[in-house]
Scaffold this motif. Structure first.
Motif, short mmCIF file in Angstrom:
data_model
loop_
_atom_site.label_atom_id
_atom_site.label_comp_id
_atom_site.label_asym_id
_atom_site.label_seq_id
_atom_site.Cartn_x
_atom_site.Cartn_y
_atom_site.Cartn_z
N ILE A 96 26.23 47.38 43.04
CA ILE A 96 26.52 47.11 41.63
C ILE A 96 25.28 46.58 40.91
O ILE A 96 24.98 46.99 39.79
CB ILE A 96 27.69 46.12 41.52
CG1 ILE A 96 28.99 46.79 41.96
CG2 ILE A 96 27.83 45.58 40.09
CD1 ILE A 96 30.14 45.83 42.17
N ALA A 97 24.55 45.68 41.57
CA ALA A 97 23.36 45.10 40.94
C ALA A 97 22.31 46.17 40.65
O ALA A 97 21.67 46.17 39.60
CB ALA A 97 22.78 44.01 41.84
N LYS A 98 22.11 47.09 41.59
CA LYS A 98 21.13 48.15 41.39
C LYS A 98 21.52 49.09 40.25
O LYS A 98 20.65 49.63 39.56
CB LYS A 98 20.97 48.96 42.68
CG LYS A 98 20.24 48.23 43.80
CD LYS A 98 20.14 49.13 45.02
CE LYS A 98 19.38 48.46 46.16
NZ LYS A 98 19.31 49.33 47.36
N ARG A 100 23.38 48.29 37.60
CA ARG A 100 23.91 47.47 36.51
C ARG A 100 23.84 48.17 35.15
O ARG A 100 24.80 48.13 34.37
CB ARG A 100 23.14 46.15 36.45
CG ARG A 100 23.74 45.13 35.49
CD ARG A 100 22.90 43.87 35.40
NE ARG A 100 23.58 42.85 34.63
CZ ARG A 100 24.24 41.82 35.15
NH1 ARG A 100 24.29 41.68 36.47
NH2 ARG A 100 24.84 40.94 34.38
N ASP A 101 22.72 48.82 34.85
CA ASP A 101 22.55 49.48 33.55
C ASP A 101 23.60 50.56 33.32
O ASP A 101 24.03 50.79 32.19
CB ASP A 101 21.15 50.09 33.44
CG ASP A 101 20.06 49.02 33.35
OD1 ASP A 101 20.41 47.86 33.07
OD2 ASP A 101 18.89 49.35 33.59
N GLU A 104 27.44 48.48 33.14
CA GLU A 104 27.78 47.47 32.13
C GLU A 104 28.50 48.05 30.92
O GLU A 104 29.17 47.32 30.19
CB GLU A 104 26.53 46.72 31.68
CG GLU A 104 26.13 45.62 32.63
CD GLU A 104 25.08 44.70 32.05
OE1 GLU A 104 25.28 43.47 32.09
OE2 GLU A 104 24.06 45.20 31.55
N ILE A 109 29.99 42.09 34.66
CA ILE A 109 29.46 41.86 36.01
C ILE A 109 29.16 40.37 36.15
O ILE A 109 28.33 39.83 35.41
CB ILE A 109 28.20 42.70 36.25
CG1 ILE A 109 28.56 44.19 36.14
CG2 ILE A 109 27.58 42.38 37.61
CD1 ILE A 109 27.37 45.12 36.22
N PRO A 113 21.00 39.91 37.32
CA PRO A 113 20.45 41.25 37.52
C PRO A 113 19.80 41.43 38.89
O PRO A 113 19.54 40.46 39.62
CB PRO A 113 19.40 41.36 36.41
CG PRO A 113 19.80 40.36 35.39
CD PRO A 113 20.41 39.23 36.16
N TRP A 114 19.50 42.68 39.22
CA TRP A 114 18.98 43.05 40.53
C TRP A 114 17.69 42.33 40.89
O TRP A 114 17.47 41.96 42.04
CB TRP A 114 18.77 44.56 40.61
CG TRP A 114 18.05 45.01 41.85
CD1 TRP A 114 16.85 45.64 41.93
CD2 TRP A 114 18.49 44.84 43.21
NE1 TRP A 114 16.51 45.88 43.23
CE2 TRP A 114 17.50 45.40 44.05
CE3 TRP A 114 19.62 44.26 43.80
CZ2 TRP A 114 17.60 45.41 45.43
CZ3 TRP A 114 19.72 44.26 45.18
CH2 TRP A 114 18.72 44.83 45.98
#
Length: 425
Positions: A96-98, A100-101, A104, A109, A113-114
């Motif tokens: 999910i972090a990778k 994120r863009d 969102e 979230i 961020p990653w």
């Protein structure tokens, strides 16, 4: 199963990793009337069958992050309003972090961020940054080759542990968190074994006695790094004994853990939901003997919910619901007051969480009991899986356990028959 029509207008919570930790999140949100979609790659994940959630089988992010993210986006496109993600295991957090863009647009979230998550999930980066911020850590070495591991092995005091920088693929491959090493030869052999399989490994001192004085700081901080909610729990029992998953926890009052935990989060610039684990080193500082009060050392920081998050909920600090409400923009008062495990004589005033099924499935001799000081006088005990108000997950757990034992028994019988028949030829 689920359909977008099941969630007409209220934001849904997507809970990932629907085993013990995910089940706790599902129940914490469910009692507040939050619509929930529980996800897991394994249909035996008992949290999928809670009465509070709809369920869906999802791709395994450890095998394919892209397939998992595409799956979430497909769900997001079908939802009438933006949902909230609750990943309760590292592979989900990383995926999910990778992405994120991309995500969102459809989901809130609840973590950083990653670029920040990356420094946390890589234990080498985590320990180095914590040490730079004057957070006490165990003595740790970061060999980059077999030769460096051999040189380190000549100078350290045994036993030590060999642990992965990235824990989630290591645990998935070997089913353990770390390896206890008792000699220089063993260190070199084990280091080569795991690094040749692609794992970056660290060498670390063993802090204190097995499992003793382990505390977790569970928190949710806003984007300014200020705590919205916080909670401390003490691990009383774990399996395996050396570096295991907790089976008994108790609410605790330890201001030093709160101070260290918040200092750690600020050092990373982290915001969102997290838990950090600290262990008291009875020999530190200044080489004090075992048994004396020493400093707490960081064991690990994780950017997700803790294993037994429903303990905090039972104490009145409902982290999943606090996160849900906060991300939707509702005003929140700081929440950090709860029944604590202060000991009075032989009695403890804390609330206790027990993973009864895990305890019963393991031999007592390989469990480490930390709460040795007197009898328990807990006002309340809650169980990880069983509750009369939501019984189906427990039934699924039992059925799965019986199924696995029957399958293993039949496999053993088959192996004996094959061996017997082949011996007659």
């Amino acid at each position: 199963m689920w359909d977008a029509k099941d969630f007409p207008d209220k934001p849904i919570a997507l809970v990932m990793n629907s085993w013990v930790s995910g089940l706790g999140v599902v129940r914490s949100l469910g009692v507040k009337g939050v619509p929930i979609l529980a996800l897991d790659p394994d249909p035996w994940a008992f949290g999928l069958y809670s009465k509070y959630a709809r369920r869906s089988i999802c791709p395994d992010p450890l095998r394919s992050e892209e397939a998992f993210v595409d799956f979430l986006i497909d769900i997001g496109k079908r939802l009438p309003v933006r949902g909230i993600l609750f990943p309760t295991a590292d592979p989900y957090v990383v995926a999910i972090a990778k992405a994120r863009d991309r995500l969102e647009r459809y989901f809130w979230i609840p973590f950083s961020p990653w670029k920040i998550i990356r420094e946390i999930v890589d234990k080498e980066l985590q320990y180095k940054k914590a040490a730079k911020a004057d957070i006490p850590i165990p003595e740790t070495f970061f060999p980059k080759s077999k030769l460096e591991a051999e040189e380190i092995g000549k100078t350290i005091k045994y036993p030590v542990i060999l642990k992965p920088a990235y824990s989630h693929p290591f645990v998935a491959n070997y089913g353990i968190k770390a390896v206890k090493v008792n000699s220089r030869q063993e260190l070199t052999r084990e280091y080569e074994k795991y690094t040749s399989a692609g794992h970056k490994m660290l060498v670390q001192e063993i802090v204190g006695r097995e499992g003793d004085e382990l505390y977790e700081f569970f928190s949710y901080t806003d984007r300014a790094g200020e705590p919205v909610a916080s909670f401390v729990q003490r691990k009383l029992e774990q399996f395996p004994a050396d570096f295991g998953t907790g089976t008994v926890f108790e609410s605790a009052d330890e201001p030093e853990i709160v101070e260290l935990g918040l200092k750690l989060l600020k050092a990373f610039g982290y915001y969102g939901i997290s838990f950090s684990e600290f262990k008291r080193d009875p020999a530190a500082p200044y080489g004090r003997p075992v048994g004396a009060d020493g400093e707490f050392k960081l064991m690990e920081l994780n950017p997700r919910t803790t294993h037994c998050n429903d303990l905090a909920t039972a104490c009145g600090v409902n982290f999943p619901h606090i996160v849900y409400e906060h991300l939707l923009g509702k005003a929140m008062e700081k929440t950090d007051a709860y029944p604590c495990g202060r000991r009075t004589g032989l009695a403890s005033l804390g609330v206790r969480w027990i993973h009864l099924e895990e305890r019963l499935s393991k031999q007592r001799k390989i469990l480490i009991r930390v709460g040795r000081r007197g009898a328990s006088g807990n006002k309340r005990i809650i169980f990880a899986v069983f509750t009369s108000s939501d019984p189906v997950p427990e039934l699924v757990y039992i059925f799965h356990a019986v199924y696995l034992r029957a399958r293993n028994f039949l496999a053993a019988v088959r192996a004996l028959l094959v061996k017997s028949l082949s011996g007659k030829k």
